[in-house]
Design a protein around this motif. Sequence first.
Motif, PDB file in Angstrom:
ATOM      1  N   ASP A  57      73.420  73.503 -12.987  1.00  0.00           N
ATOM      2  CA  ASP A  57      71.807  74.459 -12.495  1.00  0.00           C
ATOM      3  C   ASP A  57      71.087  73.594 -11.912  1.00  0.00           C
ATOM      4  OD1 ASP A  57      72.908  76.712 -13.414  1.00  0.00           O
ATOM      5  OD2 ASP A  57      72.549  76.042 -15.255  1.00  0.00           O
ATOM      6  N   TYR A  58      71.719  72.412 -11.175  1.00  0.00           N
ATOM      7  CA  TYR A  58      70.765  71.888 -10.315  1.00  0.00           C
ATOM      8  C   TYR A  58      71.022  72.025  -8.900  1.00  0.00           C
ATOM      9  CZ  TYR A  58      69.277  69.521 -14.361  1.00  0.00           C
ATOM     10  OH  TYR A  58      68.469  69.336 -16.256  1.00  0.00           O
ATOM     11  N   GLU A  59      70.109  71.728  -7.888  1.00  0.00           N
ATOM     12  CA  GLU A  59      70.435  71.585  -6.567  1.00  0.00           C
ATOM     13  C   GLU A  59      70.366  70.436  -5.709  1.00  0.00           C
ATOM     14  OE1 GLU A  59      66.676  72.772  -4.702  1.00  0.00           O
ATOM     15  OE2 GLU A  59      66.368  74.913  -5.556  1.00  0.00           O
ATOM     16  N   GLY A  60      71.375  69.819  -4.648  1.00  0.00           N
ATOM     17  CA  GLY A  60      71.204  68.982  -4.564  1.00  0.00           C
ATOM     18  C   GLY A  60      71.992  68.834  -2.896  1.00  0.00           C
ATOM     19  N   TYR A  61      71.650  68.061  -2.309  1.00  0.00           N
ATOM     20  CA  TYR A  61      71.690  67.929  -0.959  1.00  0.00           C
ATOM     21  C   TYR A  61      72.223  66.808  -0.170  1.00  0.00           C
ATOM     22  CZ  TYR A  61      69.477  72.544  -0.871  1.00  0.00           C
ATOM     23  OH  TYR A  61      69.353  73.937  -0.874  1.00  0.00           O
ATOM     24  N   PHE A  62      72.717  66.620   0.458  1.00  0.00           N
ATOM     25  CA  PHE A  62      72.934  65.628   1.510  1.00  0.00           C
ATOM     26  C   PHE A  62      72.230  65.477   2.718  1.00  0.00           C
ATOM     27  CE2 PHE A  62      77.828  67.375   1.597  1.00  0.00           C
ATOM     28  CZ  PHE A  62      77.883  66.371   0.694  1.00  0.00           C
ATOM     29  N   VAL A  63      71.008  63.912   2.180  1.00  0.00           N
ATOM     30  CA  VAL A  63      69.466  64.464   2.893  1.00  0.00           C
ATOM     31  C   VAL A  63      69.418  62.518   4.219  1.00  0.00           C
ATOM     32  CG1 VAL A  63      68.632  62.360   1.252  1.00  0.00           C
ATOM     33  CG2 VAL A  63      66.864  64.263   2.720  1.00  0.00           C
ATOM     34  N   GLY A  64      69.162  63.041   4.808  1.00  0.00           N
ATOM     35  CA  GLY A  64      68.255  61.848   5.942  1.00  0.00           C
ATOM     36  C   GLY A  64      69.564  61.303   6.618  1.00  0.00           C
ATOM     37  N   GLY A  65      69.644  59.872   6.625  1.00  0.00           N
ATOM     38  CA  GLY A  65      70.476  59.273   8.180  1.00  0.00           C
ATOM     39  C   GLY A  65      71.767  60.190   8.371  1.00  0.00           C
ATOM     40  N   PRO A  69      79.159  57.679  13.728  1.00  0.00           N
ATOM     41  CA  PRO A  69      79.559  56.814  12.496  1.00  0.00           C
ATOM     42  C   PRO A  69      78.753  56.674  10.799  1.00  0.00           C
ATOM     43  CG  PRO A  69      80.358  55.798  13.860  1.00  0.00           C
ATOM     44  CD  PRO A  69      79.514  56.194  14.875  1.00  0.00           C
ATOM     45  N   ILE A  70      79.599  57.219  10.119  1.00  0.00           N
ATOM     46  CA  ILE A  70      78.799  57.479   8.976  1.00  0.00           C
ATOM     47  C   ILE A  70      78.957  56.225   8.063  1.00  0.00           C
ATOM     48  CG2 ILE A  70      77.818  59.193   6.891  1.00  0.00           C
ATOM     49  CD1 ILE A  70      78.482  61.146   8.491  1.00  0.00           C
ATOM     50  N   ASN A  71      78.307  55.250   7.393  1.00  0.00           N
ATOM     51  CA  ASN A  71      78.102  54.330   6.688  1.00  0.00           C
ATOM     52  C   ASN A  71      77.685  54.448   4.890  1.00  0.00           C
ATOM     53  OD1 ASN A  71      79.525  52.577   8.790  1.00  0.00           O
ATOM     54  ND2 ASN A  71      77.420  52.428   9.411  1.00  0.00           N
ATOM     55  N   ASP A  72      77.155  55.314   4.653  1.00  0.00           N
ATOM     56  CA  ASP A  72      76.603  55.692   3.685  1.00  0.00           C
ATOM     57  C   ASP A  72      75.838  57.184   3.351  1.00  0.00           C
ATOM     58  OD1 ASP A  72      73.478  56.014   4.470  1.00  0.00           O
ATOM     59  OD2 ASP A  72      74.337  53.088   4.430  1.00  0.00           O
ATOM     60  N   VAL A  73      75.559  57.619   2.581  1.00  0.00           N
ATOM     61  CA  VAL A  73      75.951  59.030   2.030  1.00  0.00           C
ATOM     62  C   VAL A  73      74.843  59.454   1.013  1.00  0.00           C
ATOM     63  CG1 VAL A  73      76.036  61.086   1.890  1.00  0.00           C
ATOM     64  CG2 VAL A  73      77.730  60.287   3.280  1.00  0.00           C
ATOM     65  N   ASP A  74      73.379  59.482   1.500  1.00  0.00           N
ATOM     66  CA  ASP A  74      72.403  59.777   0.504  1.00  0.00           C
ATOM     67  C   ASP A  74      72.056  61.212   0.132  1.00  0.00           C
ATOM     68  OD1 ASP A  74      71.575  56.864   0.324  1.00  0.00           O
ATOM     69  OD2 ASP A  74      70.157  57.119   1.502  1.00  0.00           O
ATOM     70  N   ILE A  75      71.828  61.549  -1.508  1.00  0.00           N
ATOM     71  CA  ILE A  75      71.803  63.009  -1.990  1.00  0.00           C
ATOM     72  C   ILE A  75      70.133  62.974  -2.311  1.00  0.00           C
ATOM     73  CG2 ILE A  75      72.095  64.037  -3.155  1.00  0.00           C
ATOM     74  CD1 ILE A  75      74.991  62.885  -3.351  1.00  0.00           C
ATOM     75  N   THR A  76      69.722  64.303  -2.174  1.00  0.00           N
ATOM     76  CA  THR A  76      68.882  64.190  -3.110  1.00  0.00           C
ATOM     77  C   THR A  76      69.062  65.993  -3.345  1.00  0.00           C
ATOM     78  OG1 THR A  76      66.399  64.913  -2.579  1.00  0.00           O
ATOM     79  CG2 THR A  76      67.443  66.044  -1.214  1.00  0.00           C
ATOM     80  N   THR A  77      68.615  65.691  -4.851  1.00  0.00           N
ATOM     81  CA  THR A  77      67.642  66.850  -6.120  1.00  0.00           C
ATOM     82  C   THR A  77      67.230  66.948  -6.977  1.00  0.00           C
ATOM     83  OG1 THR A  77      69.603  67.266  -8.079  1.00  0.00           O
ATOM     84  CG2 THR A  77      68.806  64.806  -7.738  1.00  0.00           C
ATOM     85  N   ASN A  78      67.102  68.566  -7.849  1.00  0.00           N
ATOM     86  CA  ASN A  78      65.861  68.716  -8.699  1.00  0.00           C
ATOM     87  C   ASN A  78      65.753  67.813 -10.061  1.00  0.00           C
ATOM     88  OD1 ASN A  78      67.910  70.282  -9.161  1.00  0.00           O
ATOM     89  ND2 ASN A  78      66.302  71.526  -9.336  1.00  0.00           N
ATOM     90  N   ALA A  79      67.121  67.304 -10.125  1.00  0.00           N
ATOM     91  CA  ALA A  79      67.547  66.959 -11.629  1.00  0.00           C
ATOM     92  C   ALA A  79      66.797  65.397 -11.497  1.00  0.00           C
ATOM     93  CB  ALA A  79      69.026  66.594 -11.384  1.00  0.00           C
ATOM     94  N   PHE A  88      60.517  60.777  10.048  1.00  0.00           N
ATOM     95  CA  PHE A  88      60.638  61.154  11.408  1.00  0.00           C
ATOM     96  C   PHE A  88      61.333  62.890  11.160  1.00  0.00           C
ATOM     97  CE2 PHE A  88      60.546  56.375  12.353  1.00  0.00           C
ATOM     98  CZ  PHE A  88      59.838  56.547  13.272  1.00  0.00           C
ATOM     99  N   THR A  89      61.427  63.842  12.361  1.00  0.00           N
ATOM    100  CA  THR A  89      61.835  65.102  11.701  1.00  0.00           C
ATOM    101  C   THR A  89      63.522  65.107  12.187  1.00  0.00           C
ATOM    102  OG1 THR A  89      62.195  65.163  14.306  1.00  0.00           O
ATOM    103  CG2 THR A  89      60.457  66.306  13.511  1.00  0.00           C
ATOM    104  N   ILE A  90      63.699  63.561  12.918  1.00  0.00           N
ATOM    105  CA  ILE A  90      65.416  63.768  12.584  1.00  0.00           C
ATOM    106  C   ILE A  90      66.244  62.964  11.994  1.00  0.00           C
ATOM    107  CG2 ILE A  90      65.420  63.642  15.535  1.00  0.00           C
ATOM    108  CD1 ILE A  90      65.430  60.178  15.038  1.00  0.00           C
ATOM    109  N   ASN A  91      65.013  62.987  10.336  1.00  0.00           N
ATOM    110  CA  ASN A  91      65.614  61.712   9.595  1.00  0.00           C
ATOM    111  C   ASN A  91      65.361  63.239   8.277  1.00  0.00           C
ATOM    112  OD1 ASN A  91      66.977  59.951  10.470  1.00  0.00           O
ATOM    113  ND2 ASN A  91      64.549  58.899   9.797  1.00  0.00           N
ATOM    114  N   ALA A  92      64.796  64.173   8.736  1.00  0.00           N
ATOM    115  CA  ALA A  92      64.071  64.780   7.649  1.00  0.00           C
ATOM    116  C   ALA A  92      64.741  67.003   7.291  1.00  0.00           C
ATOM    117  CB  ALA A  92      62.524  65.341   7.428  1.00  0.00           C
TER     118      ALA A  92
END
Length: 395
Positions: free
Chosen positions: A19-27, A37-47, A113-117
Motif C-alpha cells: 500500500d505504498y507508492e513507488g516511481y522510477f525517477v530522475g536521470g 544508455p541507462i546505468n542506474d535507476v533511482d526510485i522515489t516512494t512515500n514509504a 531541472f525539469t528534465i530531471n523532475a
Amino acid sequence: MNKLFKQAGLILDILEKNDYEGYFVGGAVRDYILNRPINDVDITTNALPEEIERLFERTIDVGKEHGTIVVLIEDTPFEVTTYRTEGTYSNFRRPDKVFFTENLQDDLSRRDFTINAMAMMKNMILFDPYHGQDDLEENVINTVGEADERFGEDALRMLRAVRFMSQLDFKLTENVKAAIHKNKALLAHIASERTFTELKKMYAGLNPSAAQNIIVETGLLEYIPFFKHVHKDTYLSACVSNIEEALVIHVYHDQSLLRFLNELKPSNHLKNQIRDSLSLMDDLSMNVNSKLIAYYYNKEIMDLVLHLNQKNDVLSTDSVDILLNAITLRDKLVINSRSDLYVDGRVLMQVLERQGGPWLKTLLSEIEKQVVLGQLENDQNEIINWVKNHAKYEE
C-alpha cells in the motif's frame, strides 16, 4: 525493457503490495525517453526509510536522515528515497533540513531541472508536472521554478546546467543563462572536488565546445578553480574531448598554470597523466627516437597527445610521424621496462667493484637506451663488456 528497470520494478511491486507508492525517477526516466544508455535507476516512494528497511531483505543505510536507503536486488543497488521537501540552504550546496512528505509532486518540485523532475510508473506511464518531456523535445535545459532561486539554493546547479548542456547537446533557456550570470560568484562556495566532477562530465559530453562558450558568456569562468587563471580566448580556442586534454593543452600553452593545478584537487593519476603528456610533447619537439618514445611512454599517454594534436595542431609534422611510429612500435620493443634487462644494479656494483650512488641510475638508464635502440644485445655478458669498454660514469 531495460534489465535495470525490470529489477527496479520488483521494488515497485513490493511497495505497491504494501500500500505504498513507488516511481522510477530522475536521470533514468530522462535517459529512457531520450533512448540513451541507462546505468542506474533511482526510485522515489512515500514509504519512510524505516519502512523501506522493513520491507526489503537486503538494504544499506546511505543517508537515512535524508530519506535514502539502498535496496539490493540480485546484488544490483537501487537508491530508494522517501518523498521529501527541503528547508533553507545556508551553504549554497545542501539543505539544512529535509522534510518527508506524502506528495510526489512536492518531491519533484525540489529538483534542479525539469528534465530531471519526471517520475514514471512501472508501466512506463509518465508523471510530468513541470513539462520536462516538452523541454526534452525542444532540447533545452530549464529549471524547476525560478532559476534564480534554484541557483541561489545550490550553486553547483549552475555548473550542472552547463554539464547537461554538453552531455545532451542541448541549449540553456535565456532565463537560465541570465540567472547563471547573476549568481556566478556563488560557485566560489562549492568544494573543488564537486566542481571537478561536473567539469569531467562536461568535457566528456557531446558538445563541450558549446559549454565552454556558455561558461565564458555567463562569467562562470572567473570562479572555476584552475580555469579562472586561463585567458578566456585561450580557454575558448581549446578543442578537447575530456578534462585530461583540457588541462594538458592549457598548461602546454602556459607552463605557469601548473602551480594552480591543485586548486582542482586532482588525483595523483591525473597529475601523472599531465606531467607525462607534457614531457612527451617536449621529447617529440626534440625529435627523440621513436623506439625511445615507445619505451618511455605508455599507450594511454601517446593516444592522448595524438588525439589532442588532431584537434589543436600543436605538433610539427615530424613530431606526428615520430609519435605514430612509436605507437606501432610499442608492442615490438626488446624490453618493456628496466626489470627486463639481464643485469641489475647489484651485478654492476659487483663487476665494477663500486658502491651504489647516482652513477648507477645513470648507467642503467644508458644501458636501457642502448638496448631499446638495438645497439646493445640484452645479454648479461654483452652488457658487462659494453659497460667496461664504453660506458662513462662519474666517480
